[in-house]
Design an enzyme around this catalytic site. Sequence first.
Site, PDB file in Angstrom:
ATOM      1  N   VAL A  11       0.827  -1.207   0.000  1.00 52.29           N
ATOM      2  CA  VAL A  11       0.000   0.000   0.000  1.00 52.29           C
ATOM      3  C   VAL A  11       0.862   1.258   0.000  1.00 52.29           C
ATOM      4  O   VAL A  11       0.652   2.180  -0.793  1.00 52.29           O
ATOM      5  CB  VAL A  11      -0.970  -0.012   1.208  1.00 52.29           C
ATOM      6  CG1 VAL A  11      -1.659   1.320   1.381  1.00 52.29           C
ATOM      7  CG2 VAL A  11      -2.008  -1.114   1.022  1.00 52.29           C
ATOM      8  N   LEU A 156      -7.142  -0.554  -2.952  1.00 55.26           N
ATOM      9  CA  LEU A 156      -6.433  -1.119  -4.114  1.00 55.26           C
ATOM     10  C   LEU A 156      -6.356  -2.626  -3.991  1.00 55.26           C
ATOM     11  O   LEU A 156      -6.375  -3.182  -2.888  1.00 55.26           O
ATOM     12  CB  LEU A 156      -5.028  -0.523  -4.235  1.00 55.26           C
ATOM     13  CG  LEU A 156      -3.999  -0.735  -3.133  1.00 55.26           C
ATOM     14  CD1 LEU A 156      -3.375  -2.104  -3.147  1.00 55.26           C
ATOM     15  CD2 LEU A 156      -2.912   0.314  -3.245  1.00 55.26           C
ATOM     16  N   ALA A 258     -16.393 -19.725  -8.376  1.00 50.48           N
ATOM     17  CA  ALA A 258     -16.060 -20.782  -7.422  1.00 50.48           C
ATOM     18  C   ALA A 258     -14.583 -21.117  -7.602  1.00 50.48           C
ATOM     19  O   ALA A 258     -14.026 -20.943  -8.681  1.00 50.48           O
ATOM     20  CB  ALA A 258     -16.926 -22.002  -7.702  1.00 50.48           C
ATOM     21  N   GLY A 263      -7.370 -16.270  -0.376  1.00 51.58           N
ATOM     22  CA  GLY A 263      -6.172 -16.164   0.470  1.00 51.58           C
ATOM     23  C   GLY A 263      -5.727 -14.720   0.462  1.00 51.58           C
ATOM     24  O   GLY A 263      -6.539 -13.815   0.351  1.00 51.58           O
ATOM     25  N   CYS A 266      -5.266  -9.824   2.922  1.00 51.21           N
ATOM     26  CA  CYS A 266      -6.368  -8.978   3.395  1.00 51.21           C
ATOM     27  C   CYS A 266      -7.627  -9.725   3.822  1.00 51.21           C
ATOM     28  O   CYS A 266      -8.032  -9.632   4.973  1.00 51.21           O
ATOM     29  CB  CYS A 266      -6.691  -7.938   2.336  1.00 51.21           C
ATOM     30  SG  CYS A 266      -5.352  -6.761   2.120  1.00 51.21           S
ATOM     31  N   LYS A 269      -7.491 -11.984   7.094  1.00 55.30           N
ATOM     32  CA  LYS A 269      -7.265 -11.261   8.359  1.00 55.30           C
ATOM     33  C   LYS A 269      -8.392 -10.257   8.642  1.00 55.30           C
ATOM     34  O   LYS A 269      -8.774 -10.066   9.787  1.00 55.30           O
ATOM     35  CB  LYS A 269      -5.879 -10.609   8.367  1.00 55.30           C
ATOM     36  CG  LYS A 269      -5.802  -9.217   7.806  1.00 55.30           C
ATOM     37  CD  LYS A 269      -4.464  -8.571   8.084  1.00 55.30           C
ATOM     38  CE  LYS A 269      -4.251  -7.350   7.229  1.00 55.30           C
ATOM     39  NZ  LYS A 269      -5.207  -6.263   7.385  1.00 55.30           N
TER      40      LYS A 269
HETATM   41  P1  NAD Z   1       3.259  -4.741   4.101  1.00 57.27           P
HETATM   42  O1  NAD Z   1       3.534  -5.752   5.138  1.00 57.27           O
HETATM   43  O2  NAD Z   1       3.545  -5.035   2.670  1.00 57.27           O
HETATM   44  O3  NAD Z   1       4.032  -3.365   4.459  1.00 57.27           O
HETATM   45  C1  NAD Z   1       4.037  -2.787   5.724  1.00 57.27           C
HETATM   46  C2  NAD Z   1       5.371  -2.060   5.874  1.00 57.27           C
HETATM   47  O4  NAD Z   1       5.350  -1.264   7.074  1.00 57.27           O
HETATM   48  C3  NAD Z   1       6.570  -2.993   6.025  1.00 57.27           C
HETATM   49  O5  NAD Z   1       7.513  -2.722   5.006  1.00 57.27           O
HETATM   50  C4  NAD Z   1       7.133  -2.672   7.421  1.00 57.27           C
HETATM   51  O6  NAD Z   1       8.534  -2.787   7.494  1.00 57.27           O
HETATM   52  C5  NAD Z   1       6.667  -1.244   7.587  1.00 57.27           C
HETATM   53  N1  NAD Z   1       6.651  -0.750   8.984  1.00 57.27           N
HETATM   54  C6  NAD Z   1       6.190  -1.345  10.100  1.00 57.27           C
HETATM   55  N2  NAD Z   1       6.342  -0.543  11.166  1.00 57.27           N
HETATM   56  C7  NAD Z   1       6.891   0.613  10.716  1.00 57.27           C
HETATM   57  C8  NAD Z   1       7.258   1.840  11.331  1.00 57.27           C
HETATM   58  N3  NAD Z   1       7.085   2.056  12.635  1.00 57.27           N
HETATM   59  N4  NAD Z   1       7.812   2.803  10.555  1.00 57.27           N
HETATM   60  C9  NAD Z   1       7.992   2.604   9.237  1.00 57.27           C
HETATM   61  N5  NAD Z   1       7.641   1.472   8.598  1.00 57.27           N
HETATM   62  C10 NAD Z   1       7.089   0.481   9.325  1.00 57.27           C
HETATM   63  O7  NAD Z   1       1.729  -4.344   4.297  1.00 57.27           O
HETATM   64  P2  NAD Z   1       0.648  -3.937   3.172  1.00 57.27           P
HETATM   65  O8  NAD Z   1       0.183  -5.154   2.457  1.00 57.27           O
HETATM   66  O9  NAD Z   1       1.126  -2.766   2.419  1.00 57.27           O
HETATM   67  O10 NAD Z   1      -0.556  -3.479   4.133  1.00 57.27           O
HETATM   68  C11 NAD Z   1      -0.489  -2.317   4.916  1.00 57.27           C
HETATM   69  C12 NAD Z   1      -1.875  -2.025   5.452  1.00 57.27           C
HETATM   70  O11 NAD Z   1      -2.762  -1.734   4.363  1.00 57.27           O
HETATM   71  C13 NAD Z   1      -2.517  -3.182   6.197  1.00 57.27           C
HETATM   72  O12 NAD Z   1      -3.316  -2.672   7.233  1.00 57.27           O
HETATM   73  C14 NAD Z   1      -3.389  -3.844   5.146  1.00 57.27           C
HETATM   74  O13 NAD Z   1      -4.470  -4.535   5.707  1.00 57.27           O
HETATM   75  C15 NAD Z   1      -3.874  -2.646   4.371  1.00 57.27           C
HETATM   76  N6  NAD Z   1      -4.212  -2.946   2.964  1.00 57.27           N
HETATM   77  C16 NAD Z   1      -3.473  -3.803   2.227  1.00 57.27           C
HETATM   78  C17 NAD Z   1      -3.808  -4.049   0.898  1.00 57.27           C
HETATM   79  C18 NAD Z   1      -3.014  -5.006   0.063  1.00 57.27           C
HETATM   80  O14 NAD Z   1      -3.493  -5.364  -1.013  1.00 57.27           O
HETATM   81  N7  NAD Z   1      -1.843  -5.458   0.485  1.00 57.27           N
HETATM   82  C19 NAD Z   1      -4.913  -3.390   0.326  1.00 57.27           C
HETATM   83  C20 NAD Z   1      -5.626  -2.491   1.095  1.00 57.27           C
HETATM   84  C21 NAD Z   1      -5.280  -2.267   2.430  1.00 57.27           C
END
Ligand code: NAD
Length: 448
Positions: A11, A156, A258, A263, A266, A269
């Site tokens: 994200v 996204l 189907a 998985g 998102c 969890k």
């Molecule tokens: P991710 O695990 O790919 O990235 C998270 C990043 O945050 C990691 O690189 C980690 O090192 C960093 N981080 C953690 N603590 C930190 C800090 N204190 N300072 C700086 N960086 C720090 O996660 P993601 O898939 O991008 O998801 C992030 C959030 O967005 C989640 O809550 C997820 O549910 C939500 N989200 C994800 C998606 C998706 O498709 N992946 C879509 C919509 C929403």
Amino acid sequence: MKIAIVGTGYVGLVSGACFAEMGVNVTCVDIDTKKIENLKKGIIPIYEPGLEDIVFRNFKAERLHFTTQLADVLNDTEVIFSAVGTPPNQDGSADLQYVLDVAREIGSKMINYKLLVTKSTVPVGTAKLVRQTIQQELDKRGISIPFDVASNPEFLKEGDAVNDFMSPDRVVVGTESEKAKELLTKLYRPFLLNNFRVIFMDIPSAEMTKYAANSMLATRISFMNDIANLCEIVGADVNMVRKGIGTDARIGGKFLYAGSGYGGSCFPKDVKALIHTAQENGYALRLLQAVEEVNHSQKEVLFRKLVKRWGEDMSGKTVAIWGLAFKPNTDDIREAPALEVMEKLLKAGAEIRAFDPIAIPASKARLEFLAQQKNNGTDYSKVYFANDIYDAADEADALLLFTEWKEFRMPSWNVIKKSMKNPLVLDGRNIYDKADMKEQGFDYEGIG
Ligand code: NAD
């Protein structure tokens, strides 16, 4: 305009690159030093179509920067997005430690007005906690500095993330501050020039909207999987049923496929976290509990089809797996059905020949990690990562398809039939034609 995005994952990196593409000066921050070093060298940590180009271009143009130190940019920026992970705790609730770490750091170092926008998926009430955390840090310092918080959940989808961010169906913003509203309107206007679709609402509703959206999509998947399983029993064809119901405008044709379960990082969890929020508030979300239960069972559906044919002991059998990523166009294998079935096959004594166009490095790393876990009796040396789909199918007793990558759609079945020991194909995404596969001499089964 200058902004910072804290958390440079799927994200954070996509959002940062897309804001930079619109001319905003963006600094992406992450505590993962290796990730930031690599990004500065042009190495992108994830596979996402179109992302590499946009990151490279904006980095070169000095609109996109990377750092491990939020403090370096904090007081130069008014708006800070937080896109850190919110992984599940043991009990299914969202782990907010990273979200609150960011709030703490901001509160302890800010010297002028800040708007902290939470992009991570967080339960209702998190913005309140974020606000309290910043305030506590300011109180510790004995100073008063104005700040706002806002909730801006991200919709996204991996595999098409750049397009989704550049042309969103809608942008949801929860805020109680006019200034925050103005700043976010300014930031999102370029993405929605012709049709401004930023939906402003109160913060709890914005936080809930994200969970409700993912839960609705997960519900459609589990619903279709449940119907598919019944179709198999009663002799109906779920593909026909999908067409039959999807043409009803009230239902719509999307997300009605189907398969072998959902998985990714998102849906699993977020459904769990929403069930947990309900429980904490004395309410049982019975529908979502069933959605989860159906999905858990559906992930094993291809394995059960093999057990039906071969029994529980699969020693001496070789299984080809096509597709490891939880969906096409990503290397994300979090909660991927293929990996879960792989584990079951190995425990049953089978050997595996697996292929995925992008997700092999991530899968190898995952298996190496699992192999190092104590008390893990699984023999991962029985997994061979193949060079292509043909190599994977070579001498296999069965072929299981988990991910509908485009390049899997029209293989040379005559080549595969000759090289397989036994022409059994189990199609976990219903991408092949049953009659055609039978005509080519395969023992073929899809889902439903
Ligand atoms: P991710 O695990 O790919 O990235 C998270 C990043 O945050 C990691 O690189 C980690 O090192 C960093 N981080 C953690 N603590 C930190 C800090 N204190 N300072 C700086 N960086 C720090 O996660 P993601 O898939 O991008 O998801 C992030 C959030 O967005 C989640 O809550 C997820 O549910 C939500 N989200 C994800 C998606 C998706 O498709 N992946 C879509 C919509 C929403």
